[in-house]
Design an enzyme around this catalytic site. Structure first.
Site, short mmCIF file in Angstrom:
data_model
loop_
_atom_site.label_atom_id
_atom_site.label_comp_id
_atom_site.label_asym_id
_atom_site.label_seq_id
_atom_site.Cartn_x
_atom_site.Cartn_y
_atom_site.Cartn_z
CD GLU B 58 -3.00 -1.35 0.90
OE1 GLU B 58 -3.42 -0.36 0.30
OE2 GLU B 58 -3.61 -2.42 0.99
CB SER B 59 1.44 4.09 -0.66
OG SER B 59 0.11 4.26 -1.07
CB CYS B 73 -3.49 4.22 -0.08
SG CYS B 73 -3.01 2.75 -0.99
CB SER B 220 3.18 1.69 -6.48
OG SER B 220 2.00 1.75 -5.74
CG HIS B 235 1.37 5.65 -4.89
ND1 HIS B 235 1.92 4.40 -4.78
CD2 HIS B 235 2.22 6.49 -4.25
CE1 HIS B 235 3.06 4.49 -4.10
NE2 HIS B 235 3.26 5.75 -3.77
#
Lengths: 353, 353
Positions: B58-59, B73, B220, B235
Site C-alpha cells: 500500500e504505497s 493508502c 506504484s 500511485h
C-alpha cells in the site's frame, strides 16, 4: 465569563431583482422583533441617509440598501435571526435573492456556554447551509489554538461593480490601563471613553458617531462616514480575565494601513488577529493586503499568515503576538500610565477582580 | 470501495544530536515489523546510496539519513506505526529528537471505513499531539468539499540549512483511457504502464525506478535521483468509480513547473489539488509557488487558492477543476484514444464496472 464571543454576519441581497426596494424600508418595529429572536435589542440608532446604524445591547447592526451587517456577542443567538431577516427582506423589500453571505467568528474559549447552533462551527455550518446552500466553510489559522472560522456563499457571477473591502482586528489580553478607560469608574460616558482612549484620533473627523459606555463596564461605538456606505464599529469587553476588543471598518477615507497600526497602538493587546477582505476593484483593500506581508507592528511578531482566494475577492489573515521583551516593557509602561490616569483607586481593584 | 485514502507522514530527526546515526541503520527486519503495524508490507526496495526506497503493498516509504517518509493508502493504520518509528530511531540511531513533522491527507470520501484514529482528522490530531506535542492543525480548502488536512510540528529554531521543497498533486476522476493503462488487461508490467502512460517522459532520465503493476489493476512507482535526497513517487488507483492518482516529488533536476503541467496533461483528471511546500533557501520551490498564482492549466479553472506561512517554510495550495467545455472535449478525445489503445475489449467492460 464570556471570552471573545462575537459573531458576525453580512448578507448581500440582489439589487437587480424585479421590484427590489431598500432594506431600509423594513419598519423599526420589525427590526426590534428580529433582534429579539437573536436575544438583543436596540439602544440607539443614527443614519447618514445611505445606511442606518444601530448600537445594540450586544454589539451592532448596520442596514444599507442591499446589505445587512449584524454583529452580536455574549450568548446571543445570531443565526436564529437569519430566517426572520430573509422574511423581512422578502415582505418589505421584494428581495428573496441573497447573492452573498459571510458568517465569521474567532474560536470561542468556552463553546459549551453558547446556545445552539453556536456551540461548534460544525453545527453553525449545518444551520447556515440550510439558508445559504452551496457555501464554503473555511477554518483559518491553526485549529485548537487562536483561529477563525468563515462560512461564505456567493452566487456565481454575482456582480459587485464597486470597490469593497473590510478590515477586522480582533484583539485579546489587553493591558489594564487601556481597559480601565472603558469602565464607569474612569469614564463618565461613551464620549469620555472615546476621548480618553484616543479612539477619536483613528476616526475620520466628520464621522457620525453614536456610542455606549455600559455599566459597570464595556463600550460600543458605531460610526458612519457621511453620504456613504462606510462604517466603523468598535466593541470593548474590558474585564481583564477575558478582555477583548474588535475593530471593524470598510472605510475608504483614511489610510487603512495607518489606521490598522494606530488601532493596535491604542489597544496594545497581547494578541490580535486581523482579516482583510478586498475585491479586485478596491485599490485600498488590495494595497493593505499586499503591505501586510511586510508590515511591522512594533513589538509584535507574526505567528500566522494565510491568504485565501474567494470567488469575488481575496482574504488575508494574520495573527500577531506581543514579543516577550516588549511584554515586560509594556507592563512597565502600563503601570506608569495606569497610575497617572487613575484618579480613582477603586479602578485597580475592579480591574484586578 | 476506497476513495483517495492516502495518508502521508514525513518525520525529520535532529542530525546534530549527540551520537546520531543515519536512519538507514535500522535493520530491514525491523522495518518489516514496523510496516506490519501499519498494515502493509514491502514489495521491493532500491537505494541510491543516500536514501532507501521501498515500494509497499500500500504505497511507499523513503528512508534518508535523518528523514523518513511513509505514505500508505487503503485502510492502513499509518499513525499506529509512529510509536515504533520513534523507538527504532532511538534504539538504532541514537535519535529521540524530532525536529519537524508533517502529516497530511485529502479528505476521505468514506471516513467511516477508516480504522481509528483515521476516521476523522480530529482524532488523528489527538493521536499526533501525543507523539508530537505543540504542533498545529490546519484545515485547508473549503470543508465538506474537496479539501486537505495538515498537522505540522516544528521545533522552534530547528535549522534546515539546505533548500527544501515538496510538490504534491492529488488527482481524482480520471478518464477511462488513462486509467485503462494501469490494468493487467492493457499492460503487462510496471514498466509497460510507465511507457504507455508516458510517465517515463516526466521523470529525469537517470532516475533509479522501481515500480509495481498490481493484479488486476493499480500502479506504484518510486524513483530516486542518483546521489541525492530527491525522490519521485506516483500511485494510481484506476477503478473508474473512485479513480485517484497521487504524484509527489522533491526533485530539483527538472523544471518543477513544467513537470507539474506535464503530470496533469498525462493524467487529465477532472479535479486535482496541489500543494507546494518550500523553505526560503529553495529558489525552485519559491519560483513555483509564485508562478502558481498565474499559471494556466489548459482546460482547467482554479476554484481554490490558499497560501500559508509556517515557521520554517511556506505552503501554497490550489484546487482545479476541468472546465465544462473541456470536459465534453476530453470525453471525445478519450473515447477516440481509448478505442485506439484498447486492444482488448474486456478492458472497457472492466472499466465500466
Amino acid at each position: 465569563m464570556q471570552y471573545c464571543t462575537e459573531k458576525l454576519i453580512e448578507i448581500w441581497f440582489d439589487k437587480d431583482q424585479d421590484g427590489a426596494k431598500s432594506l431600509r424600508n423594513i419598519p423599526y418595529a420589525e427590526l426590534v422583533v428580529m433582534l429579539d429572536i437573536a436575544d438583543c435589542h436596540i439602544l440607539h440608532s443614527r443614519s447618514n441617509g445611505c445606511m442606518d446604524s444601530y448600537v445594540l445591547s450586544e454589539s451592532s447592526m448596520f442596514v444599507s440598501n442591499f446589505r445587512i451587517i449584524l454583529k452580536t456577542c455574549g450568548t446571543t443567538r445570531l443565526l436564529h435571526a437569519v430566517e426572520r431577516i430573509l422574511q423581512l427582506a422578502k415582505v418589505y423589500c421584494n428581495m428573496d435573492n441573497v447573492i452573498s453571505v459571510f458568517y465569521s467568528r474567532k474560536n470561542f474559549m468556552q463553546p459549551g456556554q453558547q446556545p445552539f447552533p453556536h456551540s461548534s462551527f460544525e453545527t453553525e455550518v449545518d444551520y447556515l447551509e440550510k439558508y445559504f446552500p452551496g457555501g464554503s466553510a473555511y477554518y483559518i489559522g491553526p485549529q485548537r489554538k487562536d483561529c477563525w472560522f468563515l462560512y461564505t456563499m456567493v452566487v456565481p457571477k454575482a456582480a459587485f461593480p464597486f470597490p469593497e473591502h473590510t478590515l477586522e482586528i480582533l484583539m485579546t489580553e489587553l493591558p489594564e490601563d487601556v481597559l480601565s478607560v472603558f469602565t464607569t469608574i474612569v469614564s463618565k460616558d461613551g464620549k469620555d471613553c472615546r476621548m480618553k482612549s484616543a479612539i477619536n484620533t483613528i476616526i475620520p473627523l466628520d464621522t457620525i458617531v453614536h456610542e455606549e459606555l455600559f455599566n459597570p463596564c464595556g463600550y460600543s461605538l458605531n460610526g458612519l462616514i457621511p453620504k456613504s456606505d462606510q462604517y466603523i464599529t468598535i466593541h470593548v469587553t474590558p474585564e481583564p480575565n477575558f478582555s477583548y476588543v474588535s475593530f471593524e471598518t470598510n472605510q475608504n477615507t483614511l489610510n487603512l494601513c495607518e489606521q490598522m497600526l494606530e488601532v493596535v497602538e491604542i489597544f496594545r493587546p497581547k494578541k490580535f488577529l486581523l482579516t482583510i477582505f478586498s475585491n479586485e476593484l478596491s485599490n485600498e483593500g488590495l494595497k493593505v493586503q499586499k503591505s501586510l506581508s511586510d508590515l511591522i507592528f512594533r513589538g509584535y511578531h507574526r505567528n500566522n499568515f494565510q491568504f485565501l482566494q474567494l470567488p469575488n475577492e481575496t482574504m488575508v489573515y494574520a495573527q500577531f503576538q506581543l514579543s516577550k521583551d516588549f511584554e515586560q516593557l509594556s507592563v512597565n509602561v502600563n503601570k506608569k500610565k495606569f497610575s497617572a490616569n487613575n484618579e480613582n483607586s477603586g479602578t485597580k481593584d475592579f480591574l484586578s477582580q
